[in-house]
Design an enzyme around this catalytic site. Structure first.
Site, PDB file in Angstrom:
ATOM      1  N   ARG A   1       0.853  -1.181   0.000  1.00 60.55           N
ATOM      2  CA  ARG A   1       0.000   0.000   0.000  1.00 60.55           C
ATOM      3  C   ARG A   1       0.888   1.230   0.000  1.00 60.55           C
ATOM      4  NH1 ARG A   1      -3.210  -3.134  -1.328  1.00 60.55           N
ATOM      5  NH2 ARG A   1      -5.314  -3.551  -0.528  1.00 60.55           N
TER       6      ARG A   1
ATOM      7  N   GLU B   1       0.990   6.872  -2.768  1.00 53.29           N
ATOM      8  CA  GLU B   1       0.117   7.734  -1.969  1.00 53.29           C
ATOM      9  C   GLU B   1       0.256   9.155  -2.491  1.00 53.29           C
ATOM     10  OE1 GLU B   1      -0.929   8.164   2.738  1.00 53.29           O
ATOM     11  OE2 GLU B   1       1.151   8.571   2.151  1.00 53.29           O
TER      12      GLU B   1
ATOM     13  N   HIS C   1      -1.228  -0.343 -10.065  1.00 51.69           N
ATOM     14  CA  HIS C   1      -1.794  -1.331  -9.139  1.00 51.69           C
ATOM     15  C   HIS C   1      -2.247  -2.590  -9.898  1.00 51.69           C
ATOM     16  CE1 HIS C   1      -4.044  -1.706  -5.014  1.00 51.69           C
ATOM     17  NE2 HIS C   1      -3.357  -2.783  -5.330  1.00 51.69           N
TER      18      HIS C   1
END
Length: 328
Positions: A239, A265, A286
């Site tokens: 993540r 992020e 992703h």
């Protein structure tokens, strides 16, 4: 399920098998459980098992009230945190996840990223594109290669363990950081358990496989990144929040570090982000998790679990609420 996911998840073989396992209309896909259309509401009222995937709405107390016969949720994807609520656990609903099946393509992507990073493939391709002539690559790549290099794995998660397993055939030293793992288990995995700082300082490639939790936010910050050796590569398929983006960017812009980033992020970097253009960064949208034909592995896993439920057997990959505090 999320719009379009069901159509890609299940092929004709899965529809046939599903029909043999349960009384269901596999073409009926529920996207809204809070205010479902009549056909979905009728199916929900009679449902004993829900087959879910990415995009499933939260199973709130009101949704469960409309599903009085519901006894199990089989999730054909990884994390269940976004849709399983306290009401589900209070009802005693049995839950299964295909996290183990989804871990495989992520680990495969990571293996490829590690091998290509040590071989300096991204650097070489960029340089070759610019030179377009003969060059002494042996001299320029004197420090490249996958023989006796060190890989640091952060997190003994399903994916982290699978990465360790995939690395075994190669002449690589593997370091592991996981605060919940003991030395005996690390020895069984064939890795050396070290503190995070030692892993960062001693690894040619650092790959992140820890869960997204409040405690792991910016697990790799300015201090940890500064410890990484010059020319090292960071691989993140976990993540984006696990890496401090503000601390990472200067390291990449300077060229001191390289990165393979499948997550960031924010999730979608702004159009003017340097990440899109930096020659030492491989940025992907992703895609490390199950895509295309790999979705069918998730369906196979979910239907295997449904078959076990139908046969009165426990799930192979159950999800228990007490484990959610340490999982993705």
């Amino acid at each position: 399920m999320g719009p379009g996911v069901a159509e890609r998840l299940l092929d004709a073989r899965h529809h046939t098998r599903l029909a043999a396992l349960a009384r269901t209309d596999s073409r009926l896909v529920a996207h809204d459980l809070a205010a479902p259309p009549p056909a979905v509401a009728a199916a929900l009222a009679d449902a004993e098992v829900l087959l879910t995937c990415w995009g499933v709405p939260p199973l709130t107390a009101s949704v469960l009230a409309a599903a009085p016969r519901l006894r199990a949720v089989v999730h054909a994807a990884g994390s269940v945190k976004h849709h399983l609520t306290d009401a589900c656990w209070e009802r005693g609903i049995a839950v299964s996840s295909a996290a183990a099946a989804n871990a495989l393509p992520v680990a495969e992507y990571t293996l490829a990223a590690i091998l290509m990073a040590n071989k300096r493939v991204l650097h070489s391709a960029h340089r070759y594109r610019g030179l377009r002539t003969g060059h002494d690559w042996h001299q320029e790549l004197a420090g490249a290669g996958n023989y006796r290099r060190t890989v640091g794995v952060i997190g003994a998660s399903r994916i982290g363990r699978r990465v360790v397993e995939l690395l075994r055939p190669f002449a690589l030293d593997v370091l592991l950081y996981d605060p919940y793992l003991d030395a005996a288990e690390a020895a069984r995995l064939g890795v050396r358990l070290v503190p995070l700082a030692a892993l960062c300082a001693g690894s040619d490639v650092v790959t992140v496989h820890a869960p997204q939790l409040p405690a792991t936010r910016h697990l790799l910050g300015a201090r940890e990144l500064a410890l990484m050796p010059d020319g090292a590569t960071l691989v993140n398929t976990a993540r984006g929040s696990l890496v401090d983006a503000a601390a990472l960017l200067p390291e990449l812009v300077s060229g001191r570090l390289s990165a393979v980033l499948d997550v960031t992020e924010p999730d979608l970097p702004p159009p003017d982000s340097p990440l899109y253009e930096l020659p030492n960064v491989l940025l992907t949208p992703h895609i490390a998790g199950s895509m295309g034909t790999e979705l069918h592995r998730l369906a196979d896993s979910a239907l295997d679990e449904l078959a076990r439920y139908a046969g009165g057997l426990p799930f192979t990959d159950p999800v228990r609420p007490e484990h959610l505090g340490r999982s993705a």
